[in-house]
Design a protein around this motif. Structure first.
Motif, short mmCIF file in Angstrom:
data_model
loop_
_atom_site.label_atom_id
_atom_site.label_comp_id
_atom_site.label_asym_id
_atom_site.label_seq_id
_atom_site.Cartn_x
_atom_site.Cartn_y
_atom_site.Cartn_z
N GLY A 158 0.80 -1.21 0.00
CA GLY A 158 0.00 0.00 0.00
C GLY A 158 0.83 1.26 0.00
N GLY A 159 2.10 1.15 0.42
CA GLY A 159 2.99 2.30 0.38
C GLY A 159 3.35 2.74 -1.02
N GLN A 192 6.08 5.92 5.27
CA GLN A 192 4.73 5.44 5.53
C GLN A 192 4.67 4.26 6.50
N MET A 193 5.73 3.44 6.57
CA MET A 193 5.64 2.24 7.39
C MET A 193 5.52 2.57 8.89
N HIS A 195 4.67 5.36 10.15
CA HIS A 195 3.48 6.20 10.23
C HIS A 195 2.22 5.36 10.37
N PHE A 196 2.05 4.37 9.50
CA PHE A 196 0.83 3.59 9.54
C PHE A 196 0.87 2.50 10.61
N TRP A 197 2.04 1.90 10.85
CA TRP A 197 2.11 0.86 11.88
C TRP A 197 1.81 1.43 13.27
N ALA A 198 2.17 2.69 13.48
CA ALA A 198 1.81 3.33 14.75
C ALA A 198 0.30 3.43 14.87
N LEU A 199 -0.36 3.87 13.80
CA LEU A 199 -1.83 3.97 13.81
C LEU A 199 -2.46 2.59 13.97
N GLN A 227 10.63 -3.14 13.44
CA GLN A 227 10.48 -2.88 12.01
C GLN A 227 10.23 -1.39 11.74
N SER A 228 9.51 -0.74 12.63
CA SER A 228 9.29 0.70 12.49
C SER A 228 10.60 1.46 12.61
#
Length: 307
Positions: A158-159, A192-193, A195-199, A227-228
C-alpha cells in the motif's frame, strides 16, 4: 460481506439535509489522508520545474491528484464496509452508519476516478495520467480487494500508491521520471511504514476483531517496533540524498532532512523502548511526529527551490 438494505438507506437519506449528504460523500474520500498525500506533490513539481511550474498546471495536477486519491479511498470504503462496521474507528463512516448506500458510494468513486483522469489527461502529461490510473487501481483493487485481508505485507504494498503523488507531480511537469523523483518517492515510501504501523498499533484490537492481518495483529509489539525503527532509519537515509541529487536544493533541505529525520528515528526508538519496558507505548505520538516530519520536509524543499 454483510448486506446493507439500500432502500432503507435511501429513505434515510431523503430526510437528511443536503449539506449533511454532501459532507458524507466528502468524508468517503478521506480528505485528511488526501491532504497529507498532496503535501508531497507540490515540492516534486517545483523541483522538476526549477521554480513555480505555472498556476494552471499546479491546479490541474493537485485537483486531479486529489480526485484520484479520493476515488481510491471511496472505493476502499465501499469494499471495506463490512469490516468498517466492526471497528470503533470506522463504524461511523457513511456506509456502515447507513448514511450512503453502497451502490451510490461505488458509483461516486468511479465518477471521481474518471473525472480525475480526464482532467490530468487534458492538462498534464500522458505519463502523469497513467501513473494516477495505476495508483488508483493499485490501492483500490490490489491493496484493498486482494492483499489487505490476506497478508500482513499489505502495508508495504500500500505504500507504493501512497507515494505515487511524488511521481505524478514530477511527471506532470516533465513528462518523464528522473533520480530526484525516485529519491523523493523512496522517502515517502519508507516514511509510511512507521506512520501507519503506529496507527495500526493504536487500533490493533479493531483489526483483530475485523480479522484483518495487520502487522500489529500477527506480530508482537516488539517486532512491530523494531520494524518501524528500521524503516525510520531508511527514511532518514533516503532523505539525506535529496540535496546531493538535486542541484536546486541546498542547505535548507539538507538541515531539515538531517534534523527531521533524526527526530523521526529518535521517536521510533523511543516507541520501541516504551514497548520493551512494558509501559504505555503511546503509538500515536510517533504518528503525530511522522505527519510533522513530512509537512516540514516538504516546506523546506519548497523554500529551497524558491530561494
Amino acid at each position: 460481506m454483510t448486506a446493507i438494505d439500500d432502500r432503507a438507506v435511501d429513505r434515510a437519506r431523503t430526510r437528511r439535509p443536503a449539506r449533511a449528504t454532501v459532507g458524507a460523500y466528502v468524508s468517503l474520500t478521506k480528505p485528511k489522508l488526501v491532504e497529507l498525500l498532496l503535501v508531497t506533490t507540490l515540492p516534486a513539481m517545483m523541483i522538476a520545474a526549477g521554480g513555480w511550474p505555472g498556476t494552471g498546471l499546479v491546479v490541474a495536477t493537485l485537483v486531479g491528484g486529489m480526485l484520484a486519491a479520493g476515488a481510491a479511498n471511496t472505493i476502499n470504503c465501499w469494499y471495506d464496509r463490512d469490516i468498517d462496521r466492526l471497528m470503533s474507528r470506522t463504524r461511523d463512516r457513511p456506509i456502515p452508519s447507513g448514511v450512503i448506500a453502497p451502490r451510490n458510494a461505488l458509483w461516486f468513486g468511479v465518477l471521481l476516478a474518471w473525472v480525475s483522469l480526464v482532467l490530468l489527461g487534458l492538462f498534464t502529461t500522458p505519463l502523469a495520467t497513467a501513473l494516477a490510473a495505476g495508483a488508483v487501481l493499485a490501492y483500490s483493487v490490489v491493496y484493498t480487494m486482494v492483499l489487505k485481508r490476506r497478508t500482513h505485507h499489505n502495508t508495504v504494498f500500500g505504500g507504493l500508491p501512497g507515494a505515487a503523488p511524488v511521481l505524478i507531480g514530477w511527471a506532470a511537469v516533465t513528462g518523464s521520471l528522473d533520480w530526484p523523483a525516485l529519491v523523493f518517492f523512496a522517502i515517502v515510501f519508507c516514511w509510511q511504514m512507521p506512520h501507519f504501523w503506529a496507527l495500526a498499533s493504536r487500533f490493533r484490537f479493531d483489526y483483530f476483531r475485523a480479522g484483518v492481518p495487520m502487522l500489529s495483529v500477527v506480530a508482537g509489539p516488539v517486532s512491530v517496533g523494531r520494524q518501524s525503527v528500521a524503516w525510520a532509519w531508511g527514511t532518514l537515509a533516503a532523505s539525506l540524498l535529496m540535496a546531493p541529487v538535486t542541484p536546486l536544493l541546498g542547505w535548507t533541505t539538507g538541515v531539515a532532512a538531517l534534523g527531521l529525520g533524526a527526530w523521526y528515528v529518535a521517536e521510533s526508538h523511543a516507541w520501541l523502548n516504551r514497548i520493551k519496558a512494558g509501559v504505555p507505548d503511546r503509538p500515536m505520538k510517533l504518528f503525530s511526529v511522522s505527519i510533522t516530519y513530512m509537512t516540514l520536509l516538504s516546506v523546506a524543499i519548497v523554500l529551497d527551490v524558491l530561494v
